[in-house]
Motif scaffolding. Structure first.
Motif, short mmCIF file in Angstrom:
data_model
loop_
_atom_site.label_atom_id
_atom_site.label_comp_id
_atom_site.label_asym_id
_atom_site.label_seq_id
_atom_site.Cartn_x
_atom_site.Cartn_y
_atom_site.Cartn_z
N SER A 71 0.87 -1.17 0.00
CA SER A 71 0.00 0.00 0.00
C SER A 71 0.91 1.23 0.00
CB SER A 71 -0.89 -0.01 1.24
OG SER A 71 -1.63 1.18 1.32
N ILE A 72 0.77 2.05 -1.02
CA ILE A 72 1.69 3.18 -1.17
C ILE A 72 1.05 4.45 -0.65
CG2 ILE A 72 3.19 4.39 -2.77
CD1 ILE A 72 2.85 2.18 -4.70
N ARG A 73 1.83 5.24 0.05
CA ARG A 73 1.40 6.55 0.52
C ARG A 73 2.40 7.58 0.05
NH1 ARG A 73 -2.37 4.02 1.07
NH2 ARG A 73 -3.60 3.47 2.92
N PRO A 74 1.91 8.78 -0.34
CA PRO A 74 2.86 9.83 -0.75
C PRO A 74 3.68 10.30 0.44
CG PRO A 74 0.62 10.69 -0.70
CD PRO A 74 0.52 9.20 -0.49
N ALA A 75 4.96 10.56 0.21
CA ALA A 75 5.84 11.02 1.28
C ALA A 75 6.02 12.53 1.19
CB ALA A 75 7.20 10.33 1.17
N ALA A 76 6.22 13.16 2.34
CA ALA A 76 6.42 14.61 2.36
C ALA A 76 7.70 14.99 1.64
CB ALA A 76 6.45 15.10 3.81
N HIS A 77 8.72 14.19 1.85
CA HIS A 77 10.00 14.44 1.18
C HIS A 77 10.33 13.22 0.35
CE1 HIS A 77 10.45 17.97 3.73
NE2 HIS A 77 10.17 17.20 4.78
N SER A 78 10.12 13.33 -0.94
CA SER A 78 10.30 12.19 -1.83
C SER A 78 11.17 12.60 -3.00
CB SER A 78 8.93 11.70 -2.32
OG SER A 78 9.06 10.80 -3.38
N GLY A 79 11.54 11.61 -3.78
CA GLY A 79 12.30 11.91 -4.99
C GLY A 79 11.45 12.49 -6.09
N MET A 80 10.10 12.45 -5.90
CA MET A 80 9.19 12.97 -6.91
C MET A 80 8.29 14.04 -6.31
SD MET A 80 7.92 9.71 -9.23
CE MET A 80 7.03 8.88 -7.91
N PRO A 81 7.84 15.00 -7.13
CA PRO A 81 6.84 15.97 -6.64
C PRO A 81 5.55 15.26 -6.27
CG PRO A 81 7.72 16.61 -8.80
CD PRO A 81 8.23 15.24 -8.51
N LEU A 82 4.70 15.94 -5.49
CA LEU A 82 3.47 15.32 -5.01
C LEU A 82 2.57 14.88 -6.16
CD1 LEU A 82 1.80 14.55 -2.54
CD2 LEU A 82 0.76 16.84 -2.62
N TRP A 83 2.50 15.70 -7.25
CA TRP A 83 1.62 15.34 -8.37
C TRP A 83 2.08 14.04 -9.02
CZ3 TRP A 83 3.64 14.85 -13.26
CH2 TRP A 83 4.88 15.46 -13.52
N GLN A 84 3.40 13.84 -9.07
CA GLN A 84 3.92 12.59 -9.64
C GLN A 84 3.66 11.42 -8.71
OE1 GLN A 84 8.03 13.27 -11.01
NE2 GLN A 84 7.50 12.06 -12.80
N ASP A 85 3.77 11.67 -7.40
CA ASP A 85 3.44 10.62 -6.42
C ASP A 85 2.02 10.11 -6.65
OD1 ASP A 85 5.84 10.63 -5.15
OD2 ASP A 85 5.24 11.92 -3.50
N ARG A 86 1.10 11.06 -6.82
CA ARG A 86 -0.31 10.69 -6.98
C ARG A 86 -0.55 9.92 -8.27
NH1 ARG A 86 -2.78 12.52 -2.79
NH2 ARG A 86 -2.24 14.49 -1.77
N ILE A 87 0.14 10.30 -9.34
CA ILE A 87 0.02 9.56 -10.61
C ILE A 87 0.53 8.14 -10.43
CG2 ILE A 87 0.91 9.38 -12.98
CD1 ILE A 87 0.91 12.42 -13.12
N PHE A 88 1.68 8.01 -9.77
CA PHE A 88 2.27 6.69 -9.56
C PHE A 88 1.35 5.80 -8.73
CE2 PHE A 88 4.99 3.78 -7.07
CZ PHE A 88 5.55 3.07 -8.13
N ILE A 89 0.78 6.37 -7.67
CA ILE A 89 -0.11 5.59 -6.80
C ILE A 89 -1.36 5.15 -7.57
CG2 ILE A 89 -1.61 5.75 -4.77
CD1 ILE A 89 0.57 7.61 -3.55
N THR A 90 -1.89 6.05 -8.41
CA THR A 90 -3.07 5.72 -9.22
C THR A 90 -2.75 4.59 -10.19
OG1 THR A 90 -3.86 8.01 -9.08
CG2 THR A 90 -4.79 6.63 -10.82
N LEU A 91 -1.59 4.66 -10.84
CA LEU A 91 -1.18 3.60 -11.76
C LEU A 91 -1.05 2.27 -11.03
CD1 LEU A 91 1.56 5.45 -13.88
CD2 LEU A 91 -0.68 4.68 -14.70
N ALA A 92 -0.46 2.33 -9.83
CA ALA A 92 -0.25 1.10 -9.06
C ALA A 92 -1.57 0.46 -8.65
CB ALA A 92 0.59 1.40 -7.82
N LYS A 93 -2.54 1.30 -8.26
CA LYS A 93 -3.84 0.78 -7.83
C LYS A 93 -4.61 0.12 -8.97
CE LYS A 93 -4.68 3.80 -3.85
NZ LYS A 93 -5.53 4.88 -3.30
N ASN A 94 -4.35 0.60 -10.19
CA ASN A 94 -5.09 0.07 -11.34
C ASN A 94 -4.37 -1.08 -12.03
OD1 ASN A 94 -7.62 1.83 -12.04
ND2 ASN A 94 -6.07 3.26 -11.33
N ALA A 95 -3.26 -1.51 -11.45
CA ALA A 95 -2.52 -2.62 -12.04
C ALA A 95 -3.28 -3.93 -11.85
CB ALA A 95 -1.14 -2.72 -11.40
N ASN A 96 -3.03 -4.87 -12.75
CA ASN A 96 -3.70 -6.16 -12.69
C ASN A 96 -3.13 -7.01 -11.56
OD1 ASN A 96 -5.53 -8.06 -13.59
ND2 ASN A 96 -4.08 -9.04 -14.96
N ASP A 97 -3.95 -7.89 -11.04
CA ASP A 97 -3.54 -8.75 -9.93
C ASP A 97 -2.47 -9.74 -10.38
OD1 ASP A 97 -4.21 -9.78 -7.14
OD2 ASP A 97 -4.40 -11.59 -8.35
#
Length: 668
Positions: free
Chosen positions: A621-647
Motif C-alpha cells: 500500500s503506497i502513501r505519498p511522502a512529504a520528502h520524496s524523490g518525486m513531486p506530489l503530483w507525480q506521487d499521486r500519478i504513480f499511486i493511481t497507476l499502481a492501484k489500477n494494475a492487474n492482480d
C-alpha cells in the motif's frame, strides 16, 4: 488463506530504462516483494499450439490485407483531395500542379512504404516480431544497452498512440461524409453515425483479432479491387497521367512552390500513414504474406486509384471530392458503404497495433501490469486489453466530436506518424550498423535518404501544430509523463527497500544455525530481486514462525527477444538444504505461467506438486511522502497507476487457492 485488501504495487524493474540483456520483467510486485512481472506484445500470432493447424499462406495474405493494410488502404479517401488544397489556394489549378501532387504521392509510396518498410524494415524482425519497441530492443541489444536508444523507443511508442487515437476518427469521418454527396439531408447525421460506428468498433474488440481479420480480410480485398476499377475508366480516358511516375514533376512542384510545397508535403504524407502499423503488426502474419499482399494487390490498386483521381481532376479541375466523384451516381451509395467498412478496418489496424505496443511497454517496465485477455485458443499472441481499449474509445469519440470533419482532423494527422517513422529510421540505422554488421557509411547510405525525406515531411506537418497538430503531441506528452513517472517511482521504491532489506544468503545462514519449525510442502516466494530476502518470507517467519521443507525464491525475468529459449527458460540454484533460487525467463511476447513452467524443473531433479505448494506474494500500500524523490503530483500519478494494475495472481496464472498475500505499507 489470508488476503490483504491493500492495493498491490506492481513494480516495473528500476533498471528498465538503462539495462541491456535481460531484466526482471515489468509490472510485478515491487523489488524485494512479490515477483517481477511480465507481459507480452499484443495481437501477435504465435505459432499454433498443439492440436491446431497452421493457417495457410493465402489465408495469411488475405488476413494481412484486412488488418495490416486497413489504414494505408483508406488514404485515397482524403489524401489526394487535401494534397491539392495548397495548389488551389490561388484559384488556378494547373495541369503541372496536379501531376506534381500525384507524383509526390506515388514516390512517397515507393520510397517509404515499398523500399523502407516492405523491403528493409520487415527484415529487421526480432524473432519474427516487429514494431518500434521490438526494433528498440534489437538496437539496445546490439549496443549492449543504451539509455538514448531506450528513450527513442519510448518517444516513438508514445507518438504511435497519438496516431492510434486520430486514425479511427479521421478514417470513419471521411467515409461517412460521402453520404453528403448522396443528399444534403445527411449533413447533420454524419457525426452521430460516425460516433455510433466508432463505439461499435471498440465494443467488438473483445471478440479477438482473428475473428475481425476473418471478416475484414475479404472486405478489404473487395475494397482494393473497387479502388482500381473505379479509376480505370478515367485512366483510359487520359493515359497521360502515367507521366506522374516521372520524378521531374515531383521535383518541379517542390522547387516551384516555395513554402506552399512544404504545406503540400504535409498533405501528401497522408497517403503513407499506416506504414508504421504495417511494421508493428508484422508478427500477426509474417513477412512474406505482408510483402505479397502489398506487391500483388495493395500497391497496384492504390497507385491506380491515385492516377484515376489525377485524371479526373485534370479533366474537371473544379472537382471537390475526387475520390467519390470517380464513381457514377448509381455506384455512390455502394461505395460509401464499402468505404465505411474499409475505414473501420483502418481503425482496426492501429487498435491492434496499440494493443501490441501496450503489451510490449508493460513487458519493458514502462507501464504497470494491465489486464490482458487471450482471445484465441490456438494463438496465444491474440489478446485484448480492456483498459487500453476503453481509453482509446474515449479519445477517438472526443476527437470526432471536437473536430467534426475529416478535413479539420487532417491537420492533426501526420505529426505523430512522421515522428514515429523518423525514430524508426534512426533505430534501423543502429541495427544495420551494429546488428547486421554493415559499415557505418553503408548503413548511413541506406537509411539517410529516408531520414531526409521523413524530416521534410515532419517539417511540413509541424506547420499544422496550431491547427490540430497539437493533439497527437499532447497524447504523446501525457504518455511520456506516465511512463517516466512509473519507471521513476519504481526506481525510488527499489532504492528504499534496498536500504532495509536482508540479503537472502545471510538469512539462509541464520536459519541454518537456528532453524524454525518445518512443515511439509513447498513455498514459492516471488521477488524481483533474488539477492534480497522477500518480504513475504520475512513476514511468514515473523508471524507464523514456521518454514516449509522446500522454499523457492522465484524471479521472473524478461529477455530482449519475443520468446525465450526453451532450454534456458528456467534454472534452479540450491542455496541451502531447504532453499533454492529459481529464475524463469520469458520473452516479451509470452504470457507467463509460473506453475506450468515450474514443472520443467523435474528434469533438473526438483520435484514439484502444485497441490502441496503455496505461493507467497507481497502487496504494498503506497502513501505519498512529504520528502520524496518525486513531486506530489507525480506521487499521486504513480499511486493511481499502481492501484489500477492487474492482480499478480491472474497475471502469472497461479491458482487462487494456492496464494498467500502479505500486505505492507510504503511511502514514495
Amino acid at each position: 488463506m489470508t488476503h490483504s485488501a491493500t492495493p498491490s504495487v506492481p513494480a516495473a524493474q528500476a533498471t528498465a530504462a538503462g539495462a541491456s540483456g535481460t531484466a526482471p520483467a515489468a509490472g510485478g510486485p515491487a523489488p524485494g516483494e512479490g515477483g517481477g512481472a511480465l507481459a507480452t506484445s499484443a495481437g501477435v500470432l504465435d505459432s499454433p499450439e498443439e492440436g491446431h493447424a497452421p493457417a495457410s499462406f493465402w489465408t495469411l495474405v488475405v488476413g494481412s490485407v484486412g488488418v495490416v493494410y486497413g489504414d494505408i488502404g483508406t488514404s485515397p479517401l482524403y489524401a489526394f483531395r487535401e494534397a491539392l488544397a495548397p495548389a488551389r489556394a490561388d484559384n488556378i489549378l494547373l495541369a503541372e500542379e496536379v501531376l506534381g501532387t500525384a507524383s509526390l504521392i506515388l514516390w512517397a509510396l515507393l520510397l517509404i512504404v515499398t523500399i523502407k518498410y516492405v523491403a528493409i524494415l520487415l527484415r529487421m524482425d526480432n524473432n519474427g516480431e516487429g514494431g518500434i519497441l521490438s526494433l528498440m530492443a534489437l538496437a539496445r541489444k546490439s549496443l549492449g544497452g543504451s539509455r538514448l536508444v531506450f528513450t527513442l523507443g519510448l518517444l516513438g511508442a508514445s507518438l504511435f498512440y497519438g496516431d492510434a487515437v486520430i486514425t479511427p476518427a479521421i478514417s470513419v469521418l471521411s467515409a461517412v461524409e460521402g453520404l453528403k454527396l448522396v443528399t444534403p439531408a445527411f449533413e447533420n447525421s454524419v457525426l452521430p453515425i460516425t460516433v455510433g460506428i466508432i463505439v461499435a468498433l471498440f465494443l467488438v474488440q473483445s471478440r479477438g483479432t482473428s475473428k475481425v481479420a476473418a471478416f475484414f480480410g475479404p472486405v478489404m480485398v473487395v475494397w482494393f479491387l473497387a479502388l482500381a476499377l473505379a479509376a480505370l475508366p478515367h485512366i483510359l480516358a487520359n493515359p497521360g497521367v502515367f507521366w506522374a511516375f516521372h520524378p521531374w514533376y515531383a521535383v518541379h512542384y517542390l522547387l516551384g512552390h516555395g513554402s506552399g510545397a512544404l504545406v503540400a508535403l504535409g498533405a501528401v504524407f497522408l497517403a503513407v500513414t499506416g506504414a508504421e502499423a504495417l511494421f508493428a503488426d508484422l508478427g500477426h502474419f509474417g513477412r512474406r504474406p505482408i510483402q505479397v499482399a502489398w506487391l500483388g494487390l495493395v500497391a497496384p490498386c492504390l497507385v491506380l486509384n491515385y492516377l484515376g483521381q489525377t485524371a479526373l481532376v485534370l479533366a474537371k479541375p473544379d472537382t471537390t471530392d475526387p475520390f467519390y466523384q470517380l464513381v457514377p451516381d448509381w455506384g455512390l451509395i455502394p461505395m460509401v458503404v464499402l468505404a465505411t467498412l474499409a475505414t473501420v478496418t483502418a481503425s482496426q489496424a492501429v487498435i491492434t497495433g496499440a494493443f501490441s505496443l501496450s503489451r510490449q511497454a508493460i513487458q519493458l517496465g514502462l507501464l504497470p501490469r494491465l489486464e490482458i485477455r487471450h482471445t484465441s485458443e490456438s494463438h496465444s499472441g491474440q489478446i485484448y486489453l480492456p483498459q487500453i481499449n476503453l481509453l482509446l474509445m474515449i479519445g477517438v469519440v472526443v476527437l470526432a466530436v471536437l473536430f467534426r470533419s475529416s478535413s479539420a482532423l487532417a491537420s492533426a494527422y501526420g505529426i505523430a506518424v512522421t515522428g514515429t517513422m523518423l525514430l524508426t529510421a534512426s533505430l534501423s540505422f543502429i541495427v544495420l550498423w551494429r546488428y547486421w554488421r554493415w559499415s557505418p557509411i553503408a548503413a548511413a547510405a541506406a537509411i539517410m535518404p529516408f531520414i531526409v525525406v521523413e524530416f521534410l515531411f515532419m517539417l511540413s506537418n509541424l506547420l499544422k501544430v496550431f491547427e490540430g497538430g497539437y493533439v497527437p503531441l499532447l497524447v504523446a506528452g501525457c504518455l511520456i509523463v506516465l511512463m517516466w513517472t512509473w519507471v521513476r517511482g519504481v526506481t525510488i521504491l527499489f532504492n528504499k527497500t534496498r536500504k532495509t532489506d536482508v540479503p537472502l544468503v545471510e538469512l539462509v545462514g541464520m536459519l541454518e544455525k537456528s532453524p524454525p519449525h518445518h512443515v511439509r510442502g513447498t513455498a514459492v516466494f516471488l521477488t524481483s530481486d533474488p539477492e534480497i530476502a522477500p518480504a513475504a518470507l520475512l513476514h511468514n517467519l515473523k508471524h507464523n514462525k514456521v518454514l516449509h521443507e522446500k522454499n523457492v525464491v522465484l524471479t521472473v525475468e524478461t529477455v530482449d527477444t519475443p520468446r525465450s529459449n526453451e532450454a534456458d527458460k528456467v534454472r534452479i540454484e540450491p542455496i541451502g538444504p531447504h532453499f533454492s533460487k529459481v529464475v524463469m525467463k520469458f520473452g516479451y511476447m509470452e504470457q507467463p505461467n509460473i506453475p506450468k513452467t515450474l514443472t520443467l524443473l523435474r528434469k533438473q531433479g526438483f520435484k514439484f506438486d502444485i497441490m502441496a505448494t503455496s505461493f507467497f506474494l507481497s502487496r504494498r500500500s503506497i502513501r505519498p511522502a512529504a520528502h520524496s524523490g518525486m513531486p506530489l503530483w507525480q506521487d499521486r500519478i504513480f499511486i493511481t497507476l499502481a492501484k489500477n494494475a492487474n492482480d499478480a495472481t491472474d497475471f502469472f496464472q497461479i491458482p487462487t487457492g494456492r496464494v498467500v498475500e502479505v500486505g505492507t505499507q510504503v511511502t514514495v
